[in-house]
Scaffold this active site. Sequence first.
Site, PDB file in Angstrom:
ATOM      1  N   HIS A  10      92.834  76.395  73.628  1.00 47.05           N
ATOM      2  CA  HIS A  10      92.996  78.478  73.492  1.00 47.05           C
ATOM      3  C   HIS A  10      94.181  77.507  74.790  1.00 47.05           C
ATOM      4  CE1 HIS A  10      89.448  79.874  76.001  1.00 47.05           C
ATOM      5  NE2 HIS A  10      90.138  79.517  76.896  1.00 47.05           N
ATOM      6  N   HIS A  66      90.827  86.049  80.519  1.00 49.32           N
ATOM      7  CA  HIS A  66      91.245  85.589  81.991  1.00 49.32           C
ATOM      8  C   HIS A  66      91.751  86.531  82.334  1.00 49.32           C
ATOM      9  CE1 HIS A  66      91.622  82.538  79.021  1.00 49.32           C
ATOM     10  NE2 HIS A  66      91.468  81.379  79.380  1.00 49.32           N
ATOM     11  N   GLU A 118      85.061  75.910  80.561  1.00 50.72           N
ATOM     12  CA  GLU A 118      85.402  76.819  79.674  1.00 50.72           C
ATOM     13  C   GLU A 118      84.728  75.882  78.791  1.00 50.72           C
ATOM     14  OE1 GLU A 118      89.366  79.127  80.239  1.00 50.72           O
ATOM     15  OE2 GLU A 118      89.325  76.964  78.903  1.00 50.72           O
TER      16      GLU A 118
END
Lengths: 132, 281
Positions: free
Chosen positions: B12, B59, B240
């Site tokens: 992403h 984030h 991640e």
Amino acid sequence: MATKKDYDDIPGTYVFDADMSRKGYHLNMFCITLRLATGREAFKADESGYLDGFPMTPAQKQAVLDRDWNEMLRLGGNIYYTSKLGACDGITFQALAAMMSGSTQEEYRAMMLAGGRPIEGNRYKSEWEGKE
Amino acid sequence: MARITAGVGVSHVPAIGVAMDTGITDQPYWKPVFDGFKKSREWIKENNPDVVFLVYNDHCTAFSAEMIPTFALGCAAEFQPADEGWGPRPVPVVKGHQKLASHIAQSVILDEFDLTIMNKMEVDHGLTVPLSVMYDQPEEWPCLVIPLCVNVVQYPAPTGNRCYNLGKAIRRAIESYDEDLNVVIFGTGGMSHQLQFERAGLINPKWDKEFLDMMTSDPVKASQIPHVEYLREAGSEGIELVMWHVMRGALDEDVVEVHRHYHVPASNTAVGHIILENRPK
């Protein structure tokens, strides 16, 4: 007993764990206020006055004023927070990465286009010993 | 009954969103990244899920350092794209499936996965970039979305094993929901990348490709990768990838790999992408 950290021997890396998070809490909470335009404007108008609104250490405030990106990490900053300060200055993630790893923008971009920083020689701190 | 038909793993990288939002996807730097998504966009049109269950991380956008839930399930009617410091992305508002989301919350908590329930949550590039990758630039997203936000910013992230088993619990929840829904699950983030300090720019294609292989053929082994291996081999932000195990756990052990794409670089990151289908029953 101190928490055992099996990641301490990774070179050139700050793992943002609970100890770092505790250390950097107010620095990071300052950074996240720059996410929104109101915070960015107020900070730009009076940087040190704005920083005085946060119970950060003098060293953390100085690192922000100096835009010393690695020092901010050392003092508990996390890249996803410090990148908000970067965005406030118009600096992208890639430009920050170049600065933090001691490259020019051109060198860093060329390294990424050539496949990135290789894993060989970059797994353990011992592999960096004696390196310039 | 609702059913999970397929899983999508996808990076992403925020710069992928920026490239789309600023219309530069045809430039030589970006073309090879987006060429690999052509088939994905055809596939999702064909597959046309009613609901996307989207596993991603925030984030430091919706969640500040004040509050760091390990797993947070989006149960709101809609989720606004957040300003991450550059202004919000020009993408549609994300619509949730509230009834299914609350059913999942109730089911997985009784299944002993103690989720945080979010009735209000802005969503950042972690969620909107995968939608852009798969759906391009529609006026409205063609599916409803249930976001599952996972902490991977403050160490430790949940283990791969925990994520994999949560995927199984999510599947049990979805398959006990009494509405005929086609659900596709996305696991997002990665692949190898490090955004910070002197080792920034680390990329490990050999490790990434082995991870993709394991996603298809040996998900249990993949779920056992220890955190230190992600940090060392895939970079500090490569962790991640634990979120892909939630996706993988929600699928059959035996799946069909229908698409794969891998490219270095997108900004600081190795782009990885895989589409896995459950075999028709």
